[in-house]
Design an enzyme around this catalytic site. Structure first.
Site, PDB file in Angstrom:
ATOM      1  N   GLU A   1     -62.190  50.998 -18.923  1.00  0.00           N
ATOM      2  CA  GLU A   1     -62.993  50.856 -17.720  1.00  0.00           C
ATOM      3  C   GLU A   1     -64.342  50.271 -18.103  1.00  0.00           C
ATOM      4  O   GLU A   1     -64.649  50.119 -19.288  1.00  0.00           O
ATOM      5  CB  GLU A   1     -63.179  52.222 -17.040  1.00  0.00           C
ATOM      6  CG  GLU A   1     -61.869  52.835 -16.592  1.00  0.00           C
ATOM      7  CD  GLU A   1     -62.048  54.206 -15.966  1.00  0.00           C
ATOM      8  OE1 GLU A   1     -63.206  54.604 -15.734  1.00  0.00           O
ATOM      9  OE2 GLU A   1     -61.022  54.863 -15.725  1.00  0.00           O
TER      10      GLU A   1
ATOM     11  N   ILE B   1     -57.642  44.276 -18.194  1.00  0.00           N
ATOM     12  CA  ILE B   1     -56.205  44.529 -18.149  1.00  0.00           C
ATOM     13  C   ILE B   1     -55.428  43.238 -18.453  1.00  0.00           C
ATOM     14  O   ILE B   1     -55.409  42.295 -17.647  1.00  0.00           O
ATOM     15  CB  ILE B   1     -55.787  45.110 -16.779  1.00  0.00           C
ATOM     16  CG1 ILE B   1     -56.644  46.346 -16.444  1.00  0.00           C
ATOM     17  CG2 ILE B   1     -54.295  45.455 -16.798  1.00  0.00           C
ATOM     18  CD1 ILE B   1     -56.681  47.409 -17.526  1.00  0.00           C
TER      19      ILE B   1
ATOM     20  N   ASP C   1     -51.220  53.315 -31.678  1.00  0.00           N
ATOM     21  CA  ASP C   1     -50.727  52.961 -33.011  1.00  0.00           C
ATOM     22  C   ASP C   1     -49.776  51.770 -32.939  1.00  0.00           C
ATOM     23  O   ASP C   1     -49.880  50.819 -33.719  1.00  0.00           O
ATOM     24  CB  ASP C   1     -49.995  54.151 -33.658  1.00  0.00           C
ATOM     25  CG  ASP C   1     -50.961  55.240 -34.101  1.00  0.00           C
ATOM     26  OD1 ASP C   1     -52.179  54.976 -34.138  1.00  0.00           O
ATOM     27  OD2 ASP C   1     -50.492  56.346 -34.400  1.00  0.00           O
TER      28      ASP C   1
ATOM     29  N   ARG D   1     -51.658  48.624 -31.863  1.00  0.00           N
ATOM     30  CA  ARG D   1     -52.411  48.034 -32.971  1.00  0.00           C
ATOM     31  C   ARG D   1     -51.517  47.220 -33.889  1.00  0.00           C
ATOM     32  O   ARG D   1     -51.931  46.186 -34.419  1.00  0.00           O
ATOM     33  CB  ARG D   1     -53.107  49.142 -33.764  1.00  0.00           C
ATOM     34  CG  ARG D   1     -54.333  49.628 -33.059  1.00  0.00           C
ATOM     35  CD  ARG D   1     -54.901  50.892 -33.640  1.00  0.00           C
ATOM     36  NE  ARG D   1     -55.977  51.344 -32.752  1.00  0.00           N
ATOM     37  CZ  ARG D   1     -56.616  52.489 -32.873  1.00  0.00           C
ATOM     38  NH1 ARG D   1     -56.305  53.331 -33.840  1.00  0.00           N
ATOM     39  NH2 ARG D   1     -57.582  52.808 -32.030  1.00  0.00           N
TER      40      ARG D   1
ATOM     41  N   LEU E   1     -61.112  21.169 -41.489  1.00  0.00           N
ATOM     42  CA  LEU E   1     -60.665  20.012 -40.704  1.00  0.00           C
ATOM     43  C   LEU E   1     -61.852  19.218 -40.165  1.00  0.00           C
ATOM     44  O   LEU E   1     -61.692  18.083 -39.708  1.00  0.00           O
ATOM     45  CB  LEU E   1     -59.749  20.457 -39.561  1.00  0.00           C
ATOM     46  CG  LEU E   1     -58.256  20.527 -39.910  1.00  0.00           C
ATOM     47  CD1 LEU E   1     -57.973  21.569 -40.976  1.00  0.00           C
ATOM     48  CD2 LEU E   1     -57.416  20.792 -38.675  1.00  0.00           C
ATOM     49  N   GLY E   2     -63.026  19.829 -40.178  1.00  0.00           N
ATOM     50  CA  GLY E   2     -64.236  19.121 -39.794  1.00  0.00           C
ATOM     51  C   GLY E   2     -64.222  18.739 -38.329  1.00  0.00           C
ATOM     52  O   GLY E   2     -63.842  19.536 -37.476  1.00  0.00           O
TER      53      GLY E   2
ATOM     54  N   GLU F   1     -57.618  46.691 -28.370  1.00  0.00           N
ATOM     55  CA  GLU F   1     -56.786  47.741 -29.006  1.00  0.00           C
ATOM     56  C   GLU F   1     -57.565  48.466 -30.116  1.00  0.00           C
ATOM     57  O   GLU F   1     -57.018  48.792 -31.164  1.00  0.00           O
ATOM     58  CB  GLU F   1     -55.497  47.145 -29.599  1.00  0.00           C
ATOM     59  CG  GLU F   1     -54.663  46.371 -28.615  1.00  0.00           C
ATOM     60  CD  GLU F   1     -53.743  47.254 -27.795  1.00  0.00           C
ATOM     61  OE1 GLU F   1     -53.434  48.369 -28.230  1.00  0.00           O
ATOM     62  OE2 GLU F   1     -53.361  46.823 -26.693  1.00  0.00           O
TER      63      GLU F   1
END
Lengths: 388, 350, 350, 388
Positions: free
Chosen positions: A137, A167, A248, A251, A346-347, A371
């Site tokens: 929230e 969400i 868990d 994650r 890569l510049g 998470e």
């Protein structure tokens, strides 16, 4: 004493089973075929609905569901393998599937009643409904127990009021696992509910974000939403426990996402360096860039093992809170370092949108935030190390 | 007297810039960035303040104030809009190069009558006669430029001016600096007007490069300091576990580390400007400042995002923009990779 | 004028220090370190140059030159011997504190007639009346000190002088600064002579602390620069795969990175000294300089060891000593951990 | 297509077998009992002869030797497990055993003839003789093929002349594996020999070092040393190949050493933080220090898996050059970071010699240098990644 150890060599097994390797190849193929427009979706802020549907058809939305309810019950390790492949191409699709599998389906499978499972899994495993996980929230991010959303019992239903923030899949989901307050107690006042999209439930503000732009992140507003008591998950007051346990798995999903992004960046660097040639066509990759590539590739292998270790523990029903935290901590930080390195190496083509590097950099950044932010993972790990 | 002190004149310029930034730049910066719109109003404001010529010698119709006020100005502007600071830099670079060359559309560039963008030697544009060819992947300002000031190699090596209309420009979806109308620029035998060649060209090009590195460094210091202040503000207002985030030792420590990196880079930027303004060889310090400032700014913005949590990932809190813009500046003007190798070659070779 | 420029007077002092370092310090520095012998000769040389009072005001019988020459001197000495720079720092800190307090054995300290070591507030030594108790784990210089100048807390909080003979000193096997006779110091109710209390003591203590941080920063810059030069020399002389190590892009890049960190830290050290000498609040910059310089020096010495390969791991090539000495300075004077938290509290609290 | 994956959960196994766990406990016990004087040995630059003899008695000098020759043939994984334990207490003992097992014994077992093995293993597995590995010279460190030491064939023996540098256990070893030049060809001119301590072989300059002070590192001078042709290992010209192959195992030994040092540092930090209490005895560990502890502990787990993975491959006879390089690269860098962190966090007691932190810092530094410096590991890894 030594006689005991006159044994044949002892092995530790770090390889995927042949079956999981095949599964990985299948998903890699899916990603190649279906997610090629990731850059376009990102630029146009467009949800990859067809790609998610294609994933559902291949059974990718049911890996964490038991066969009894139409799942393939392949478990967390398989889910991690799958998510790395998908995220290496399109992290927006990846997080959609990760939340659906690692949070929503996992939670339902572990904490819901048979009746609830029979009611919802048929829609979830086929992808007819996508799931969303409503914990955060405005004033409770890292401190999840500070949530304020209320669920008031009224006869055979609860009335939910409040607003959930950040969400994932908010505007596309049909089923929401919502954590709300059934009493004032900070931790024991929290309960979990299955909420269907319907009256009293609406999609609020849609976030405009640095990355993951084709995964809609929205507010979900609950304004007098009526939720049957039969949709409460477990007993009143068990919500926080359910949320923590589910995290868990969540994650692990994000660790796998980070691995996928990191791998994509390592591949970009590899390709770039392999293309550096002198006037005579001889390969002349920059030495410092090679060294950086070696560091990143080594850490990628290491953190993939951290992730798989935690997933394996979870598949065996062993608590993996610390191991999952380690995996997410290391993998998410690596993905950001790898993405920044890719842009640097890569510049101008790394920053200009002609390569995927700049998108990876933007997408990777969220893996250290959601998470459980990086410091929360560290807190979890340090606390366990310092607890006698 | 130390590195960071400004003279009264310099402080007065900075004051006018601050007013412009607060009044004109700040209110629209988020919307312009999100819709990838050109920072026209801000650039016009800078032109009206006469800032395009601040670092150009008085003999060449500039204000002759050297690079120190450019550093102070870019830092101030960068704190709100990296895009606008970059547009200013491009115009100033062109003015400096043309003033050194002593020819070309200098007046139009100094007044802002023409929008000018400098294409440095790192692009490897080749001149055959006065016909220029090359490919520039990512050029901030290019989409709205009237002309390019170009450092070209090859037979006709030298400093050129080319009408933007003679080039092919494609808007690019860049990581950052979205309000500069960044574009890919292709030159396929475009006719250029030769401004200088030989040693004269080399001097002009080096001056423009040095100004670009130092201004880039200052811009990044500004973005980094802005990120730090935003993080400080957020972390003192936002509560978790019953106390403000800032009360967490680890959060405060992050701010300290960000500040230290930015302070150090800031010193290098000012130091480079002072060496330049005292006619010294500012090349190595300017490159070091550019490297240090981009790294410090990316780090500070990254930590600021982290301290903001989910909010930092959204476009309303500025820090994700600073992160993108700082990282984008890092790959410009040769990019840190090239700058490091140049420094190595210059300072440690044989 | 910029941060790093010295006046003629300051440059002249630096020149005498350079001569001492080359003539007296350099020849024995390895042997002294290996056998953990006190840098007696070097310290005597510094005393004879009258350097112990360089930062003490003329009104207190010093040279009144402020901290800038201390920075230049510690950098120069630190390039050869971190131990000797540390001994100088301790003596200078005591002189500064006693001069501020306006009492005590100031003359003996300024002439070097007595060897003095400052024990700062970070040790938490407690005064009950004028009876001092506390434990100091690692004090460079303590083994050969005649007296301690002590910042004490408690009932009798203030600045004290205590005869070294009244304390218990145990030589310790420290990581670095081996030629300072580092020792553990225990005070068990040792009688101290009160030099200042209240605000006077606070001012004296802060002055000594600031001098210590800045001198420590300068010493580390010196060690880091010496490491960098040694690495540069070794890598240009040593061949692998048919070319000098320095020709490897990654090796040259390491030197560039070390240099950049050291240059930035050097600016902070000079900046802090200049703020101090201009009567400004140098505390935050001094702490930042100390943190930046120790980190840059440890990094530079670490990379220098790596570039030396196996040679760098042996005691003859200096770089392992710089690595140990820089890391040891890091934990002194409160240690970087504490300095960071103090900076956080001071700059970002509430 | 999905039907194939309707399987039971697939596991990856990251745990040691019960047998290896017991072995680890035994070694941990050995280290606790026998290596307590590590700090003293370090201060006095004293070789831990008794501790090495005790290790030999427990069979720790024969883990990489096959049972046919008196070994326990436990292999590389077991050796890594063992070395982590020993190095967590005394890296000088650790490197002595690592060189003996991972370089000398491994090399003899893989490349020597039966006759040679029968002649030397009895003395090596019992620790009667310690082994040393003589590859480096003054002008050939990372560039090993530049070695100059000469072996001239003269009838039934070779005459060896030259000086070998950085020889671990140099002054204590009785058997030397020496790489010397039998012809001018840069790579194919190198051959390997078993050289016994004796006439023409002497210990030269002894290095004074930052750390590993109780492990003697010396020059080994070969001045007309006569070595029987029967002591040549393999054919002439195969020396470089043998050296490279053996290095994979050696790198694993150093990776395990680095893990041991890193673990010891993590433990020091843990203990230090656990002791931080306020006036009321409540735990108040510094938050930034906790975060650092979490990072280090996570990486320690990750790089242990990298190391075990490579060891497992090697035990299976699969080439592990890249995997071993990754393990050594990551573990050695971690050990240095962990040691520096320990000194910083312990503060003055970290630098004063009252804790082991300053010794760990000095010991750890070598792990990035020997058995292939960090940049060599990166070269190996990058080259393999960039080779199509």
């Amino acid at each position: 004493m030594t006689a005991k150890f006159e044994a044949a060599p002892q092995y530790v097994d770090f390889e995927l089973s042949p079956e999981l390797s095949k599964f990985r190849d299948m998903v890699r193929d899916y990603a190649k075929t279906n997610l090629g427009k990731a850059a376009e979706w990102d630029a146009e802020v467009q949800f990859p609905a067809a790609a998610v549907a294609a994933a559902a058809k291949l059974g990718l939305l049911r890996t964490t569901v038991s066969s009894e309810y139409g799942g393939s019950q392949m478990g967390n390790l398989a889910s991690c393998v799958m998510l790395e492949e998908i995220n290496a191409v399109c992290p927006s699709t990846g997080v959609t599937i990760s939340v659906h599998n690692s949070l929503v389906n996992s939670l339902l499978g572990k904490w819901c009643s048979d009746e609830q499972k029979r009611r919802y899994f048929p829609k979830l495993v086929t992808g007819e409904w996508l799931g969303a996980y409503c914990l955060s929230e405005a004033f409770s991010g890292s401190d999840a127990a500070a949530l304020r959303c209320e669920a008031q019992l009224s006869g055979d239903h609860y009335v939910l009021n409040g607003a959930k923030l950040w969400i994932t899949t908010g505007s596309e989901a049909k089923l929401f696992v919502v954590f709300a307050r059934t009493s004032a107690d900070r931790v024991k006042g929290i309960s979990a509910f299955i909420v269907e999209m319907g009256p009293g439930v609406s999609v609020g503000k849609k976030e405009r974000k640095l990355g993951l732009r084709s995964s809609p992140t929205t507010e979900i507003v609950l304004a007098g939403a009526k939720v049957p008591v039969a949709n409460r998950i477990g007993d009143e007051g068990t919500g926080f426990l359910i949320a923590l346990d589910t995290l868990d798995g969540g994650r692990l999903g994000i660790a796998a996402q980070a691995l996928g992004i990191a791998r994509a960046c390592v591949d970009l660097i590899k390709t770039h360096l392999a293309q550096q040639v002198d006037a005579k066509g001889r390969s002349i990759p920059s030495q410092p860039d090679q060294w950086l590539l070696a560091d990143l590739a080594s850490e990628l292998d290491a953190y993939r093992m951290l992730t798989w270790r935690a997933a394996t523990l979870r598949d065996r029903g062993i608590r993996c809170t610390v191991e999952a935290a380690m995996a997410k901590l290391c993998a998410s930080r690596l993905s950001n370092r790898a993405a920044r390195a890719a842009v640097s190496i890569l510049g101008q083509s790394g920053a200009s949108g002609t390569s995927a590097a700049e998108r990876h950099l933007r997408d990777a950044r969220i893996t250290e935030i959601y998470e459980g932010a990086t410091d929360i993972q560290r807190l979890v790990i340090a606390r366990s190390l310092l607890t006698p | 007297m130390h590195n960071l002190e400004l003279t009264d004149d310099q402080a007065a310029i900075l004051e006018t810039i601050k007013k412009l930034v607060q009044g004109v730049v700040a209110p629209n910066v988020l919307a312009l960035d999100e819709h990838r719109q050109f920072a026209q109003e801000g650039l016009q404001g800078l032109a009206e303040l006469g800032l395009f010529g601040m670092s150009v010698p008085e003999v060449s119709f500039g204000a002759g104030m050297g690079l120190v006020p450019l550093v102070a100005g870019c830092e101030e502007i960068g704190g709100q809009s990296g895009s606008l600071a970059r547009l200013l830099t491009a115009q100033v670079q062109c003015g400096i190069a043309l003033a050194r060359a002593g020819s070309g559309p200098l007046e139009d560039v100094l007044t802002g009558g023409k929008r000018a963008v400098y294409l440095g030697p790192e692009f490897g544009i080749v001149a055959v006669g006065s016909s220029l060819s090359g490919f520039c992947e990512l050029v901030p300002g290019a989409g709205e430029a009237d002309l390019f000031v170009i450092a070209a190699r090859g037979d006709g090596a030298g400093l050129y001016v080319v009408d933007a209309g003679k080039t092919t420009r494609t808007v690019c979806q860049s990581l950052g600096l979205a309000s500069t109308a960044p574009a890919r620029v292709v030159l396929s035998g475009a006719q250029g007007a030769l401004m200088a060649s030989g040693v004269d060209a080399m001097v002009a090009i080096e001056s423009a490069d040095v100004a670009g590195w130092i201004a880039g460094a200052a811009t990044c210091v500004g973005m980094g300091r802005a990120s730090l202040q935003l993080a400080r503000k957020h972390s003192s207002e936002r509560f978790a576990f019953g106390k403000p985030l800032l009360a967490q030792q680890a959060v405060a420590r992050k701010l300290v580390e960000s500040q230290r990196g930015l302070d150090a880079a800031r010193h290098l930027a000012y130091h480079a400007a002072r060496i330049h303004d005292a006619q010294g060889d500012a090349v190595p310090v300017a490159m070091a400042a550019r490297i240090a400032a981009t790294e410090a700014a990316v780090h500070a913005a990254d930590e600021a995002i982290q301290i903001h949590g989910g909010y930092g990932y959204t476009v309303e809190y500025h820090v994700e923009r600073h992160y993108r813009d700082a990282k984008t500046i890092e790959v410009l003007d040769g990019g840190n990779e090239l700058l490091k190798d140049r420094l190595a070659a210059q300072q440690f070779a044989g």
